[in-house]
Scaffold this motif. Sequence first.
Motif, short mmCIF file in Angstrom:
data_model
loop_
_atom_site.label_atom_id
_atom_site.label_comp_id
_atom_site.label_asym_id
_atom_site.label_seq_id
_atom_site.Cartn_x
_atom_site.Cartn_y
_atom_site.Cartn_z
N ARG A 108 50.55 32.13 40.19
CA ARG A 108 51.48 31.32 40.99
C ARG A 108 51.02 31.25 42.46
O ARG A 108 50.98 30.19 43.07
CB ARG A 108 52.89 31.91 40.91
N LEU A 109 50.64 32.42 43.01
CA LEU A 109 50.21 32.46 44.40
C LEU A 109 48.95 31.63 44.61
O LEU A 109 48.83 30.89 45.60
CB LEU A 109 49.96 33.91 44.83
N ALA A 110 48.02 31.73 43.67
CA ALA A 110 46.77 30.95 43.78
C ALA A 110 47.08 29.46 43.78
O ALA A 110 46.51 28.70 44.58
CB ALA A 110 45.83 31.30 42.63
N LYS A 156 39.10 35.65 39.77
CA LYS A 156 39.01 37.08 39.42
C LYS A 156 40.38 37.78 39.47
O LYS A 156 40.57 38.78 40.19
CB LYS A 156 38.01 37.80 40.33
N PHE A 157 41.35 37.22 38.75
CA PHE A 157 42.68 37.83 38.71
C PHE A 157 42.58 39.24 38.14
O PHE A 157 41.76 39.51 37.26
CB PHE A 157 43.62 37.00 37.82
N LYS A 212 40.89 34.12 31.12
CA LYS A 212 39.97 35.26 31.06
C LYS A 212 40.74 36.58 31.25
O LYS A 212 40.59 37.52 30.48
CB LYS A 212 38.90 35.11 32.14
N ALA A 213 41.60 36.62 32.29
CA ALA A 213 42.34 37.86 32.58
C ALA A 213 43.35 38.17 31.46
O ALA A 213 43.49 39.32 31.03
CB ALA A 213 43.05 37.74 33.93
N ALA A 214 44.06 37.14 30.99
CA ALA A 214 45.08 37.36 29.95
C ALA A 214 44.43 37.86 28.67
O ALA A 214 44.93 38.79 28.02
CB ALA A 214 45.84 36.05 29.68
N THR A 215 43.29 37.29 28.32
CA THR A 215 42.60 37.68 27.09
C THR A 215 41.99 39.07 27.24
O THR A 215 42.04 39.90 26.32
CB THR A 215 41.52 36.62 26.74
N GLU A 216 41.46 39.35 28.44
CA GLU A 216 40.89 40.68 28.68
C GLU A 216 41.97 41.76 28.56
O GLU A 216 41.71 42.86 28.10
CB GLU A 216 40.26 40.70 30.07
N HIS A 217 43.20 41.41 28.99
CA HIS A 217 44.32 42.35 28.88
C HIS A 217 44.59 42.69 27.40
O HIS A 217 44.73 43.87 27.04
CB HIS A 217 45.56 41.70 29.51
#
Length: 338
Positions: A218-220, A194-195, A242-247
């Motif tokens: 990176r942290l994950a 859930k980034f 998911k997060a990149a595409t949602e952006h």
Amino acid sequence: MRELILGIESSCDDSSVALMDAKTYELVLYKKISQESKHCEFGGVVPELAARLHTAALPNLALDLKPYFEDIKAVAVTNEPGLSVSLIAGVSVAKALSISLGVPLIGINHLVGHIYSLFLDSKAKFPFGVLLVSGGHTMVLSVDKSGKITILASTTDDSYGESFDKVAKMMNLGYPGGVIIESFAKRCLNDEYKFTVPLKGDKKRLEYSFSGLKNQVRLAIENLGKNLDESEISKVAFSFQKAATEHIIDKLKVIFDMYKFEDFGIVGGASANQTLRSELEKICAKHKTNLLFAPLKFCSDNAFMIARVGIEKYKKKEFINYKDLRINPRSNLDGIFI
Ligand code: KG4
Ligand code: ZN
């Protein structure tokens, strides 16, 4: 006697030539030598290596053109934007061919080439909106009916495609990362991490930024330690994609509320991403906008799209003397006519 336009592309890590018939728009010859496997072990494009590989590949491609020499009426070459050492290789070969064949030279903007990839199966016509997602660029553009470009949003740091490359590199998966990350993401069904989606809901800032998301990933990965197994890689890939595409989609929703597009295209190497395509399909369906794609084979860098722009410029006689054709590693699309 045919009127063939030669397109040459070498702005990054693909050496490619294409011959198009200026009257029928038929693709007469197409060749591409990709360097991806050579850059793979380094997790990204190594400029020095790219230059050497272009210098080796382009003369061989020029030899394939020999049977068509008499019919070539102009040479169109990518001279901006891109890696300077890569651009120089293609531009030098283009100059040599134009001088020796005695035909005019045409300079082509690589990004305009990507936009014209929508015309390769000749369905598109101006005006339209465009999402350009490549390794070096992430932009939303509008092209008006005279072909004038206005940039509606662009990235302030990494591009969408580049962020896939960097995430793949963090997990030692090779280069280019887009296809690799997408295929791992397909093996997972849950959003484990859930980034945070960058700039989510901020309707005032019509811009993209992938560096914060990259750091979350990176942290994950660091928390997982070394030697990730396939299931861990898939989970990271899924949540990142998911997060990149949602952006991308989050900002596009704002843009679609502000402008009315009859037609909207998606171009560039990362436009092959199926999640991005299907999310874009939903927005377009909601706004009754016709969604345009480039043929899948020609989403990534290729000389077909360069030859296609070349035909437009050939018809307008937009030629340039070889002494004046310079490379331009960075170029601005805003306000130009295509
Ligand atoms: O347009 P392109 O071939 O080259 C440039 O002009 O940069 O785009 C290459 C970029 C790379 O960053 C690559 O990882 C990305 O497009 N890409 C993808 C996918 N296929 C290629 N990104 C996400 N999903 C994909 N399926
Ligand atoms: Zn490109």
